[in-house]
Design an enzyme around this catalytic site. Structure first.
Site, PDB file in Angstrom:
ATOM      1  N   GLU A  91      55.028  83.899  38.850  1.00  0.00           N
ATOM      2  CA  GLU A  91      55.593  83.407  37.607  1.00  0.00           C
ATOM      3  C   GLU A  91      54.900  84.008  36.401  1.00  0.00           C
ATOM      4  O   GLU A  91      53.760  84.459  36.462  1.00  0.00           O
ATOM      5  CB  GLU A  91      55.487  81.887  37.577  1.00  0.00           C
ATOM      6  N   CYS A 112      52.169  85.699  29.460  1.00  0.00           N
ATOM      7  CA  CYS A 112      51.086  85.426  30.395  1.00  0.00           C
ATOM      8  C   CYS A 112      51.519  85.974  31.755  1.00  0.00           C
ATOM      9  O   CYS A 112      52.488  85.514  32.338  1.00  0.00           O
ATOM     10  CB  CYS A 112      50.891  83.913  30.419  1.00  0.00           C
ATOM     11  N   CYS A 119      45.836  82.903  44.804  1.00  0.00           N
ATOM     12  CA  CYS A 119      44.511  83.293  44.351  1.00  0.00           C
ATOM     13  C   CYS A 119      43.489  82.829  45.376  1.00  0.00           C
ATOM     14  O   CYS A 119      43.606  81.745  45.935  1.00  0.00           O
ATOM     15  CB  CYS A 119      44.200  82.672  42.990  1.00  0.00           C
ATOM     16  N   CYS A 123      39.533  77.599  42.378  1.00  0.00           N
ATOM     17  CA  CYS A 123      38.970  76.686  41.388  1.00  0.00           C
ATOM     18  C   CYS A 123      39.626  75.318  41.592  1.00  0.00           C
ATOM     19  O   CYS A 123      40.825  75.228  41.831  1.00  0.00           O
ATOM     20  CB  CYS A 123      39.223  77.205  39.975  1.00  0.00           C
ATOM     21  N   CYS A 126      42.906  74.177  39.544  1.00  0.00           N
ATOM     22  CA  CYS A 126      43.968  75.158  39.288  1.00  0.00           C
ATOM     23  C   CYS A 126      45.048  75.136  40.361  1.00  0.00           C
ATOM     24  O   CYS A 126      44.742  75.062  41.554  1.00  0.00           O
ATOM     25  CB  CYS A 126      43.340  76.550  39.203  1.00  0.00           C
ATOM     26  N   CYS A 339      49.623  77.782  34.838  1.00  0.00           N
ATOM     27  CA  CYS A 339      50.052  78.807  35.769  1.00  0.00           C
ATOM     28  C   CYS A 339      49.937  78.361  37.219  1.00  0.00           C
ATOM     29  O   CYS A 339      49.006  77.700  37.603  1.00  0.00           O
ATOM     30  CB  CYS A 339      49.245  80.066  35.523  1.00  0.00           C
TER      31      CYS A 339
HETATM   32  N1  SAH Z   1      41.925  84.036  37.441  1.00  0.00           N
HETATM   33  C1  SAH Z   1      41.736  84.283  36.065  1.00  0.00           C
HETATM   34  C2  SAH Z   1      43.027  84.394  35.272  1.00  0.00           C
HETATM   35  C3  SAH Z   1      44.111  83.412  35.625  1.00  0.00           C
HETATM   36  S1  SAH Z   1      43.794  81.716  35.254  1.00  0.00           S
HETATM   37  C4  SAH Z   1      40.818  83.222  35.446  1.00  0.00           C
HETATM   38  O1  SAH Z   1      40.508  82.265  36.141  1.00  0.00           O
HETATM   39  O2  SAH Z   1      40.412  83.396  34.310  1.00  0.00           O
HETATM   40  C5  SAH Z   1      44.003  81.706  33.496  1.00  0.00           C
HETATM   41  C6  SAH Z   1      43.341  80.541  32.806  1.00  0.00           C
HETATM   42  O3  SAH Z   1      44.026  79.309  33.097  1.00  0.00           O
HETATM   43  C7  SAH Z   1      41.904  80.343  33.229  1.00  0.00           C
HETATM   44  O4  SAH Z   1      41.070  80.151  32.114  1.00  0.00           O
HETATM   45  C8  SAH Z   1      42.011  79.085  34.058  1.00  0.00           C
HETATM   46  O5  SAH Z   1      40.792  78.443  34.161  1.00  0.00           O
HETATM   47  C9  SAH Z   1      43.064  78.319  33.319  1.00  0.00           C
HETATM   48  N2  SAH Z   1      43.628  77.178  34.056  1.00  0.00           N
HETATM   49  C10 SAH Z   1      43.842  77.071  35.382  1.00  0.00           C
HETATM   50  N3  SAH Z   1      44.352  75.859  35.684  1.00  0.00           N
HETATM   51  C11 SAH Z   1      44.464  75.180  34.511  1.00  0.00           C
HETATM   52  C12 SAH Z   1      44.925  73.878  34.163  1.00  0.00           C
HETATM   53  N4  SAH Z   1      45.374  73.044  35.075  1.00  0.00           N
HETATM   54  N5  SAH Z   1      44.881  73.518  32.859  1.00  0.00           N
HETATM   55  C13 SAH Z   1      44.436  74.389  31.922  1.00  0.00           C
HETATM   56  N6  SAH Z   1      44.005  75.623  32.187  1.00  0.00           N
HETATM   57  C14 SAH Z   1      44.009  76.027  33.479  1.00  0.00           C
HETATM   58 FE1  SF4 Z   2      42.185  81.754  40.608  1.00  0.00          FE
HETATM   59 FE2  SF4 Z   2      43.043  79.687  39.193  1.00  0.00          FE
HETATM   60 FE3  SF4 Z   2      40.441  80.075  39.522  1.00  0.00          FE
HETATM   61 FE4  SF4 Z   2      41.823  81.763  37.950  1.00  0.00          FE
HETATM   62  S1  SF4 Z   2      41.497  79.584  37.607  1.00  0.00           S
HETATM   63  S2  SF4 Z   2      40.317  82.296  39.539  1.00  0.00           S
HETATM   64  S3  SF4 Z   2      43.787  81.782  39.050  1.00  0.00           S
HETATM   65  S4  SF4 Z   2      41.937  79.618  41.156  1.00  0.00           S
END
Ligand code: SAH
Ligand code: SF4
Length: 355
Positions: A91, A112, A119, A123, A126, A339
């Site tokens: 997406e 974006c 992934c 995290c 996420c 995302c």
């Molecule tokens: N993997 C990379 C890029 C993709 S995630 C990274 O982690 O930076 C892009 C951003 O979205 C990151 O800062 C991530 O921490 C944030 N993100 C992920 N899940 C989220 C959520 N539920 N609410 C707000 N930001 C979120």
């Molecule tokens: Fe992967 Fe989500 Fe962590 Fe970014 S924030 S590294 S997309 S698990």
């Protein structure tokens, strides 16, 4: 599988033509068809000789990325779900003009972009990592997200952030190729300073990026200012604890000048005064600006965003330390714009692609 057309560079086309004894000026003609006029078939490249069109067709595939769903409306955040040629889903999000997003002026439309299917970094907050990692996107699949969205929305995109699904620095080679195409005058022509890569903190790759000449921007997803807090929500912190990560960032900043922090605010986890003070120290060390992002609810996960006053307090502590910190009002919460979420909702209803 043949390489896709929207991942090819001017130089590669020039080589391709030279090997076939074709005139070198054709290379620019072809990139114009691919990246400026954006045709989806070789037959449409009407100023090329038939024979050359056939040869191109034997070597390359036309783009096969298809938009299967759009959520949101034109003046709000819009989310696009794509089906790739192997049926996997990714997406992208189109964010309308937004003040103070990544320090850009307010008249920008930002896309974006996803860099992987799923992934591997898991995290805890996420949605993208919930289903694990499937595969890297190739450069064409990254570029195609921009091309398709411009086509469908009729909007010119002027800002690109690699903050969709996936960890871009775990897919470095394809990422750099995609950025090259997005940035090149013969490609999509978006200025490097309007391209931001976001990483969860892969220290060795941050050092590698420091040596890249292109002036893209880097955002670090910090989300915790001590190993204890960061380690709780980001497993990657065990592999690259803050000491190692920040040394890589020192190196990056010395070489390239600037880094931005992303810091999600999660109630009771990383939003204490103590974390704000530690964050301030780190940000001062790297002269970093901080984007505070109230946590976006993910179905099935128990985290929540702090109250608005708590968010404001956290920001004011940073400001007291003389730092620049913006507090982003999360756009598109209602359409699952964080995302990875749309894909999860969608693939629950359909049969999931096989790995
Ligand atoms: N993997 C990379 C890029 C993709 S995630 C990274 O982690 O930076 C892009 C951003 O979205 C990151 O800062 C991530 O921490 C944030 N993100 C992920 N899940 C989220 C959520 N539920 N609410 C707000 N930001 C979120
Ligand atoms: Fe992967 Fe989500 Fe962590 Fe970014 S924030 S590294 S997309 S698990």
């Amino acid at each position: 599988m043949k390489p896709s057309l929207t991942g090819i560079t001017l130089e590669e086309l020039a080589d391709f033509l030279e090997n076939r004894g074709a005139a070198s000026y054709r290379a620019k003609q072809i990139t114009d068809w691919i990246y400026k006029k954006r045709v989806a078939s070789f037959d449409a490249m009407t100023d090329l000789p038939n024979e050359l069109r056939a040869e191109l067709g034997m070597e390359f595939d036309p783009p096969k990325t298809e938009v299967v769903r759009v959520l949101g409306s034109k003046d709000t955040t819009q989310k696009f779900l794509f089906r790739l040629r192997d049926q996997n889903l990714i997406e992208s999000v189109l964010i309308p003009a937004s003040p103070a997003l990544y320090g850009q002026p307010s008249d920008r439309r930002t896309i974006c972009v996803s860099s992987q299917v799923g992934c591997a970094y898991g995290c805890k907050f996420c949605a993208s990592g919930l289903d694990g990692f499937t595969r890297n996107l190739d450069a064409a699949e990254m570029v195609q997200q921009l091309i398709e969205i411009e086509k469908m929305s009729g909007e010119k995109i002027d800002n690109v952030v690699f903050m969709g699904m996936g960890e871009p620095l775990a897919n470095m080679k394809n990422l750099l190729r995609a950025i090259r195409i997005i940035n090149a005058p013969w490609g999509l022509g978006i200025g490097a300073r309007h391209i931001t890569i976001s990483t969860s903190g892969l220290a060795p790759q941050i050092r590698e990026l420091a040596n890249e000449p292109t002036q893209f921007r880097l955002a670090l997803s910090l989300h915790g200012a001590t190993d204890e807090v960061r380690g709780k929500i980001m497993p990657v912190n065990k592999r690259y604890p803050l000491k190692v990560l920040l040394e890589a960032c020192d190196y990056y900043v010395a070489k390239k000048g600037r880094i931005t922090f992303e810091y999600i605010l999660i109630a009771g986890v990383n939003d204490t005064d103590e974390q704000a003070r530690e964050l301030a120290k780190i940000a001062r060390r790297l002269s970093a600006k901080i984007n505070l992002i109230p946590y976006n609810t993910v179905e099935g996960l128990d985290w929540s965003r702090p109250s608005r006053p708590r968010q404001e307090k956290f920001r004011s502590l940073l400001r007291k330390h003389g730092l620049t910190a913006t507090l982003r009002r999360e756009k598109g919460d209602d359409i699952a714009a964080a995302c990875g979420q749309l894909r999860l909702q969608w693939s629950d209803r359909e049969e999931r692609p096989r790995r």
